[in-house]
Design a protein around this motif. Sequence first.
Motif, PDB file in Angstrom:
ATOM      1  N   ILE A   1       0.865  -1.177   0.000  1.00 30.68           N
ATOM      2  CA  ILE A   1       0.000   0.000   0.000  1.00 30.68           C
ATOM      3  C   ILE A   1       0.899   1.224   0.000  1.00 30.68           C
ATOM      4  O   ILE A   1       1.809   1.331   0.832  1.00 30.68           O
ATOM      5  CB  ILE A   1      -0.915   0.005   1.241  1.00 30.68           C
ATOM      6  N   LEU A   2       0.673   2.101  -0.959  1.00 28.72           N
ATOM      7  CA  LEU A   2       1.525   3.292  -1.047  1.00 28.72           C
ATOM      8  C   LEU A   2       0.720   4.554  -0.743  1.00 28.72           C
ATOM      9  O   LEU A   2      -0.431   4.696  -1.170  1.00 28.72           O
ATOM     10  CB  LEU A   2       2.136   3.408  -2.450  1.00 28.72           C
ATOM     11  N   TYR A   3       1.357   5.444  -0.020  1.00 27.22           N
ATOM     12  CA  TYR A   3       0.813   6.766   0.276  1.00 27.22           C
ATOM     13  C   TYR A   3       1.862   7.792  -0.128  1.00 27.22           C
ATOM     14  O   TYR A   3       3.048   7.489  -0.145  1.00 27.22           O
ATOM     15  CB  TYR A   3       0.602   6.917   1.794  1.00 27.22           C
ATOM     16  N   GLY A   4       1.456   9.028  -0.389  1.00 26.33           N
ATOM     17  CA  GLY A   4       2.429  10.108  -0.458  1.00 26.33           C
ATOM     18  C   GLY A   4       2.925  10.355   0.957  1.00 26.33           C
ATOM     19  O   GLY A   4       2.221  10.053   1.918  1.00 26.33           O
ATOM     20  N   LYS A   5       4.132  10.890   1.101  1.00 25.53           N
ATOM     21  CA  LYS A   5       4.669  11.012   2.460  1.00 25.53           C
ATOM     22  C   LYS A   5       3.845  11.978   3.300  1.00 25.53           C
ATOM     23  O   LYS A   5       3.794  11.875   4.510  1.00 25.53           O
ATOM     24  CB  LYS A   5       6.136  11.430   2.448  1.00 25.53           C
ATOM     25  N   GLN A   6       3.206  12.941   2.655  1.00 24.16           N
ATOM     26  CA  GLN A   6       2.293  13.832   3.357  1.00 24.16           C
ATOM     27  C   GLN A   6       1.430  14.519   2.319  1.00 24.16           C
ATOM     28  O   GLN A   6       1.790  14.576   1.159  1.00 24.16           O
ATOM     29  CB  GLN A   6       3.052  14.859   4.205  1.00 24.16           C
TER      30      GLN A   6
ATOM     31  N   ALA B   1      -1.407   1.972   8.491  1.00 27.26           N
ATOM     32  CA  ALA B   1      -0.548   0.785   8.639  1.00 27.26           C
ATOM     33  C   ALA B   1      -0.785   0.137   9.998  1.00 27.26           C
ATOM     34  O   ALA B   1      -0.886  -1.086  10.119  1.00 27.26           O
ATOM     35  CB  ALA B   1       0.916   1.175   8.477  1.00 27.26           C
ATOM     36  N   GLU B   2      -0.897   0.955  11.021  1.00 27.99           N
ATOM     37  CA  GLU B   2      -1.133   0.453  12.365  1.00 27.99           C
ATOM     38  C   GLU B   2      -2.453  -0.317  12.426  1.00 27.99           C
ATOM     39  O   GLU B   2      -2.530  -1.426  12.948  1.00 27.99           O
ATOM     40  CB  GLU B   2      -1.141   1.621  13.368  1.00 27.99           C
ATOM     41  N   ARG B   3      -3.486   0.260  11.838  1.00 27.66           N
ATOM     42  CA  ARG B   3      -4.800  -0.391  11.904  1.00 27.66           C
ATOM     43  C   ARG B   3      -4.826  -1.683  11.087  1.00 27.66           C
ATOM     44  O   ARG B   3      -5.474  -2.651  11.460  1.00 27.66           O
ATOM     45  CB  ARG B   3      -5.884   0.554  11.400  1.00 27.66           C
ATOM     46  N   LEU B   4      -4.092  -1.682   9.962  1.00 26.87           N
ATOM     47  CA  LEU B   4      -4.038  -2.900   9.147  1.00 26.87           C
ATOM     48  C   LEU B   4      -3.087  -3.922   9.753  1.00 26.87           C
ATOM     49  O   LEU B   4      -3.085  -5.087   9.355  1.00 26.87           O
ATOM     50  CB  LEU B   4      -3.567  -2.553   7.729  1.00 26.87           C
ATOM     51  N   GLY B   5      -2.236  -3.458  10.679  1.00 33.74           N
ATOM     52  CA  GLY B   5      -1.272  -4.356  11.306  1.00 33.74           C
ATOM     53  C   GLY B   5      -0.139  -4.759  10.377  1.00 33.74           C
ATOM     54  O   GLY B   5       0.448  -5.822  10.519  1.00 33.74           O
ATOM     55  N   VAL B   6       0.172  -3.880   9.382  1.00 35.05           N
ATOM     56  CA  VAL B   6       1.260  -4.215   8.466  1.00 35.05           C
ATOM     57  C   VAL B   6       2.507  -3.386   8.783  1.00 35.05           C
ATOM     58  O   VAL B   6       2.435  -2.389   9.499  1.00 35.05           O
ATOM     59  CB  VAL B   6       0.843  -3.984   6.988  1.00 35.05           C
TER      60      VAL B   6
ATOM     61  N   MET C   1       6.592  -7.786   3.412  1.00 34.22           N
ATOM     62  CA  MET C   1       5.241  -7.520   2.908  1.00 34.22           C
ATOM     63  C   MET C   1       4.246  -8.413   3.649  1.00 34.22           C
ATOM     64  O   MET C   1       4.622  -9.488   4.093  1.00 34.22           O
ATOM     65  CB  MET C   1       5.189  -7.774   1.403  1.00 34.22           C
ATOM     66  N   PRO C   2       2.999  -8.033   3.773  1.00 38.49           N
ATOM     67  CA  PRO C   2       2.421  -6.784   3.272  1.00 38.49           C
ATOM     68  C   PRO C   2       2.984  -5.572   4.024  1.00 38.49           C
ATOM     69  O   PRO C   2       3.261  -5.663   5.208  1.00 38.49           O
ATOM     70  CB  PRO C   2       0.928  -6.956   3.523  1.00 38.49           C
ATOM     71  N   ALA C   3       3.106  -4.482   3.291  1.00 35.60           N
ATOM     72  CA  ALA C   3       3.698  -3.304   3.895  1.00 35.60           C
ATOM     73  C   ALA C   3       3.013  -2.052   3.381  1.00 35.60           C
ATOM     74  O   ALA C   3       2.438  -2.049   2.298  1.00 35.60           O
ATOM     75  CB  ALA C   3       5.190  -3.246   3.569  1.00 35.60           C
ATOM     76  N   LEU C   4       3.101  -1.016   4.178  1.00 32.93           N
ATOM     77  CA  LEU C   4       2.625   0.302   3.749  1.00 32.93           C
ATOM     78  C   LEU C   4       3.838   1.217   3.669  1.00 32.93           C
ATOM     79  O   LEU C   4       4.597   1.327   4.639  1.00 32.93           O
ATOM     80  CB  LEU C   4       1.588   0.844   4.728  1.00 32.93           C
ATOM     81  N   VAL C   5       4.035   1.831   2.520  1.00 32.47           N
ATOM     82  CA  VAL C   5       5.195   2.697   2.321  1.00 32.47           C
ATOM     83  C   VAL C   5       4.703   4.087   1.922  1.00 32.47           C
ATOM     84  O   VAL C   5       3.837   4.214   1.055  1.00 32.47           O
ATOM     85  CB  VAL C   5       6.120   2.122   1.219  1.00 32.47           C
ATOM     86  N   THR C   6       5.241   5.117   2.582  1.00 24.50           N
ATOM     87  CA  THR C   6       4.897   6.474   2.143  1.00 24.50           C
ATOM     88  C   THR C   6       6.028   6.995   1.267  1.00 24.50           C
ATOM     89  O   THR C   6       7.196   6.719   1.516  1.00 24.50           O
ATOM     90  CB  THR C   6       4.630   7.450   3.306  1.00 24.50           C
ATOM     91  N   VAL C   7       5.656   7.727   0.217  1.00 25.46           N
ATOM     92  CA  VAL C   7       6.609   8.049  -0.849  1.00 25.46           C
ATOM     93  C   VAL C   7       6.895   9.553  -0.905  1.00 25.46           C
ATOM     94  O   VAL C   7       5.988  10.370  -0.870  1.00 25.46           O
ATOM     95  CB  VAL C   7       6.064   7.555  -2.210  1.00 25.46           C
TER      96      VAL C   7
END
Lengths: 427, 334, 262
Positions: free
Chosen positions: C114-119, C133-138, C171-177
């Motif tokens: 799962i990708l997000y912009g960094k802000q 990410a916390e809620r998904l537990g990843v 993975m699974p992972a959430l990364v902010t870009v």
Amino acid sequence: MSEEKFQVIIIGAGVAGSAAAYTLAKAGREVLVVDKGRAPGAKNMTGGRLYTYALKELMPEEWAEAPLEREVTREIMMMMTPADSVAVDSTFGSVNQQSYTVLRARLDAWLAEKAEEAGAMMVPGSTVDGLIIRDGKVAGIKTGDEELEADLVISAEGANATVAERAGLIRPVELKDVAIGVKHVIKLSEEIINERFNTVSGKGAAVMCVGECSKGVSGGAFLYTNKDSISLGLVVDSQSWKNSRLPLADIAEELKRHPALARYIEGGDLVEYSAHLIPEGGFKSLPQLYADGFLLAGDAAGFVVNRGFTVRGMDYAMLSGIAAAETANEAIEAGVYSRSILKSYESRLQQRVLKDLALFRNSHDYITRTRHVYKTYPRLAADLMRNIYNVDGSPAKLVSGLVKKTISGRVPYFDVLKDMFKGGRSL
Amino acid sequence: MGRENSKNVWVFIEVYDNKIRNVSLELLGQGRVIADQLGEKLVGVVIGDNIAGLANEVIAYGAETAIVVSGNEYKDYSTDGFANALTALVKKYAPSVLLIGATRNGKDLAPRVAGRLETGLIADCTDIEVNSEDRLVEWTKPAGNMMSTSICPDSSPQMGTVRSNVFKKPAPDYNRAGEIVAEDIGTKADDIRTKIVEIIKTVQGETVNLEEAEIIVSGGRGMKGPENFAILKELADILGGSVGASRAAVDADWMPYAHQVGQTGKTVKPKIYLACGISGAIQHLAGMSSSDLIIAINKDPEAPIFNVADFGIVGDLFEVVPLLTKEFRRIKNG
Amino acid sequence: MNILVCVKQVPDPVEIKFNSETASLIRACAANIVNPFDKYALELALQLKEKHGGEVTVLTMGPPQAVDALKECYAMGADKIVLASDSLFEGGDTLATSYALFCAIKKTGEFDLILYGKQAIDGNTAQVGPQVAERLGVAQATCATGIELADDKVLVAREQDDCQEIIEVKMPALVTVAKLAVEPRNPNIRRKIAANKIEMPVISAADLEGIDAARLGLTGSAVKVKKMFAPPVRGAGIKIENETADNAVKALVDYLSNAKAI
């Protein structure tokens, strides 16, 4: 619709492009409009006045919903020197809905929306790089790594028509054929504008100024009242700007400080600054308006008349958009897109646009080649008025004497007569 | 977590290269003020490996208590390891306030912890105070071209990340007495799902430490190209300072992001901030306007940077900067 | 590989730019855009898809007009777009927003990455990604400038305060870009035309089973804004104009020594 081919592709979602798209879409044609701005109108500019007859012709029913700012009911004609000004202030109670002030970001977005509702495909944010030309006929557009085909391409790409130019369909724009417009939009409340221009909501003023408006650069300045902002700008002859070696931004900035204008915009916030080319070549430098599979409309075709006190472009753009669409319709029905069919574009334009351009064919020359209009006469007018109103204890003089005194040494009487004669014929 | 029974002001102590980051020391200073106003204790939480020595620092900088969690799994920062340890501590002790520096890792950790605790978190604060009436912490931060003050009235702890250089680092007192509490909280290796494999220092192997620089020479769009930053570097070197950049310069790839000053970059508070060819957009001003002295060089007399500059020169930076370098070199060489 | 990119529609920061050399303008426009960092995230997702196959889904939470943002993402190359829109979602802090997004993601599908912009450039909190990410537990990684796939892990180049880190994330992972070295691609016209015609699913709160309305929007927010005010003004000082560079530099050096700054 076939995935691969449009009936008409229009370059540019300005007034001309959207008018053409609207008319074609209403006739059930498959139309694609490609515009380089992020949103239609985002890169477009006008001084700020639209003569409404053309809009009514385009959409007799819907025109009243257009985002028009204020109806112009008060016209102020001003001659100015760097410090003084003389104005003729006219209020026309007899004129009804003849012209409105507009902001292009709003107007163009609305026109594009109407075209889209009618069924045209609007694609903003894409730049057309070139034309597909097959056997001498324009057959579509090239953009990035894509080619999109069409039976007919209408260039409504504006004053700097690079696509048409690159394809060799028109000659490059010359400096002498363009003027440069700069404009500030200054935010003020509706109430303050009503108060300062002695007007009511929905009605407003247009101020056209001639003279040394800014830093000695010759040109015509304008001021229009929008609903809750003021458009203030300047049209300068490109050659005189070039000679001045002044940054355009400085000239526009200085204009705001002119005592005759500063009081109107006092306390306002600058919300927009823009600059744009304006075709000024007039009738004499009109390009070939059509080629096989190709039509030229709006500023790209040079449909602008500058008479100093009125500058018309958007109404011609709209009319030429309609004419281009009608021509395209005729071609689509015939299934022929050759020059011989598209020739009817010129006769359509003849009735609406070209006769005006022909009539005022010398007005641009008159304005730009007659330095007296910009420098001498505004000074004469201001000095004369100052002399008339001057009361400083020195012996009083008759007005006729003051006129002679004011003119004397400034400009030969013969020049005055000559300019008046020429001006009378070309404006 | 509920508000009842929560007590004490906590500062998460960020460790980097076995040292405490300046922002954490600054937070101990302001944390002390807040704890005194609330009549509560100030606690510093240190998580790491071989960090016993740092607990004394925490107390010297004003805390009553230092809680230390140490273990090999905390040698490097990891979201999973640190979030686990910090959340466990909060659940055990129930602090009323938790302050975290708005560093990269601080902003990686804080939302994760606040999410797990289901409490509010305010980002990038530039001021924190206690309201004497309701005794809530008021968190202030830039919001567009305004400032906003927020509170977290119903959940606990009240959490915020705080920019560096907004509070003064207190003077340490190594004679201060305090309590050091070692907490044994382990995190299983499998539960740490990230691993640092490499650290790449930026330009020519040097790290950029703008936040702690006393003199910053910054360049913007007016620098015209990446190669011209060399003249700023030269001036910064003579002055013992660092080179900064506006967002325009970073977006144009003239300088790496680590040099960016402004709302989306670093907040700096040097003694001298020299802005060269920077127009002074509000987002830039947000990152440097609390510098002691602001010097601006710009050829546009209308540039907004001149509205905040203590000393402005309207002129060509390519003329002025080399002359300045020459002059300072002369002074330096006596 | 299944990739989800979460984007936000934000107001374009009003900027007036003018190029005096070409007399052209880049106009101030109060339009909405896709948050620039989210576009980098989408670009990265599309690159990963091109290299390793899979599918890219884009989700946004926002008012109905956020469809424009999704259409732009579709035009850039996303395979699926989903809009989560409900007045119940509005006005939340990051805690409430991340809860709503978490519920919407659960409804949308299962993702490896799962990708997000960094802000987002309107709020600039950089908190929603990590809280989702916390809620998904990843696992999570923030401020990535690049991602490489390595079996069941991703290698993430992470922008640190003063250096770059390469971290390995399961993975699974959430990364902010963060900002990438390359600009996000420009969609071509055919994709734009297709995007204009696409029907997209809209998720409302009622579509999300078991959602707790008390945790949404303003009601579900732990943070309350108490006041907004204009920032304190810092006054201007000395300004040297129309001087030779020599004199200006001398004046500055004098000023600095008088102020005992050097």
